[in-house]
Design an enzyme around this catalytic site. Structure first.
Site, PDB file in Angstrom:
ATOM      1  CE1 TYR A  62      45.779  34.988  37.318  1.00  0.00           C
ATOM      2  CE2 TYR A  62      44.798  33.101  38.442  1.00  0.00           C
ATOM      3  CZ  TYR A  62      44.788  34.456  38.146  1.00  0.00           C
ATOM      4  OH  TYR A  62      43.818  35.263  38.669  1.00  0.00           O
ATOM      5  CB  SER A  96      40.789  49.935  34.453  1.00  0.00           C
ATOM      6  OG  SER A  96      41.414  48.733  34.062  1.00  0.00           O
ATOM      7  CB  ILE A 127      35.235  36.394  40.125  1.00  0.00           C
ATOM      8  CG1 ILE A 127      35.758  35.922  41.491  1.00  0.00           C
ATOM      9  CG2 ILE A 127      34.444  37.687  40.253  1.00  0.00           C
ATOM     10  CD1 ILE A 127      34.718  35.587  42.513  1.00  0.00           C
ATOM     11  CG  ASN A 130      42.487  43.744  41.393  1.00  0.00           C
ATOM     12  OD1 ASN A 130      41.875  42.706  41.577  1.00  0.00           O
ATOM     13  ND2 ASN A 130      42.359  44.460  40.279  1.00  0.00           N
TER      14      ASN A 130
END
Lengths: 247, 80
Positions: free
Chosen positions: A155, A14, A188, A90
């Site tokens: 993470y 999304s 990013i 992802n």
């Protein structure tokens, strides 16, 4: 790169990197299933962008960390489309904090979504890909899987776990011509990195030889390549997309 | 189609072997050249076709075509 006739599933499609990947794969001709867990409006926007790129797809709500929910949803999607050629794992989230203050629920949540979620989705597509004698799985890891990062124990462990998953599945599925690779994005420009302060941003930029943040499209281009027929001799690799931040 | 015929049809398709090679005593690994991935695919195809579930433990005991046929018959309540 031509993905005509192929069916792709992009988890966490999304927003951010997932959205860019969805649009690129669809632009190359794949039918793209845009998975999302919560933000339906954002998923619809991705679908709109796919249409704008001349592509086709649909949105699908399921939580990758939920075994039953994700397995059933993917089985139904494969049944509907008759095949699955590309899986891009992802979907991911971060709950940063220093170790001494990190709660179990923050550890579990990040591992469950980022690592276990990828395992669920890989398992759900593998048999069909095996029968098809081909397929592509691309796991979105992170530079911190390789470099580590203070405040991201959960993470970076989840993203390093994806590297092990990638290499093991690459070996396991190679006899069926299924290629499994990972991309390891650096910094990013997405919602996930927008939480940084200006000062943090500048410190990080000083460490990036190409002296800019990456864009979601920088990553999507590599994922598109790895998903294509052109990448048929690449498997078990971790491709850094980080502006030279980590070499 | 009998269970025997169906099992052999699945094996021929999955392992790319001929019907003649599919004698009851043929071992999947030694005689029909299956590797571990082939076996998993074969078992999943049988599960799909016969609507049964084969546990990993039970899977260890299925070595030949006859083993598979006996197992499926037992599972379907049609012991031979």
């Amino acid at each position: 790169m031509n993905l005509k006739g192929k069916v792709a599933l992009v988890t966490g499609g999304s927003r951010g990197i997932g959205r860019a990947v969805s649009v690129r794969l669809a632009g190359a001709g794949a039918f793209v299933i845009v998975n999302f867990a919560r933000n339906e409006e954002a998923a619809r926007e991705t679908l709109r962008l796919i249409g704008e790129a001349g592509g086709d797809g649909k949105i699908a709500r399921f939580d990758v960390s939920d075994d039953r929910e994700s397995t059933d949803a993917i089985a139904a999607l494969i049944k509907e489309k008759g095949r699955i050629d590309i899986l891009v794992n992802n979907a991911g989230e971060s709950r940063d904090g220093l170790l001494v203050r990190m709660k179990d629920r923050d550890w579990d949540r990040v591992i469950d979504t980022n690592l276990k979620g990828a395992f669920h989705c890989c398992r759900a597509v593998a048999y069909t890909m095996m029968k098809q004698r081909g397929g592509r799985i691309v796991n979105v890891s992170s530079v911190v899987a390789l470099s580590g990062n203070a405040g991201q124990a959960n993470y970076s462990a989840s993203k390093a776990g994806l590297v092990g998953l990638t290499k093991s599945l690459a070996r396991e599925l190679a006899p069926r011509a299924i290629c499994v690779n990972a991309v390891a994005p650096g910094l990013i420009d997405t919602d996930m990195t927008s939480a940084m302060t200006e000062e943090q941003r500048e410190t990080v930029l000083a460490g990036i030889p190409l002296s800019r943040l990456g864009t979601p499209d920088d990553v999507a281009g590599v994922v598109l390549f790895l998903a294509s027929d052109e990448a048929g001799y690449i498997t078990g690799q971790v491709i850094g997309v980080n502006g030279g931040l980590y070499m | 189609m009998s269970i025997e015929e169906k099992v052999i049809e699945i094996i021929v398709e999955q392992l790319d072997v001929t019907r003649e090679e599919c004698v009851p005593e043929a071992s999947f690994i030694e005689d029909l050249g299956a590797d571990s991935l082939d076996l998993v695919e074969l078992i999943m195809a049988m599960e799909e076709n016969f609507g049964i579930e084969i546990s990993d433990e039970e899977l260890q005991k299925i070595r030949t075509i006859q083993d598979a046929i006996n197992y499926i018959k037992k599972k379907k309540g049609l012991a031979s």
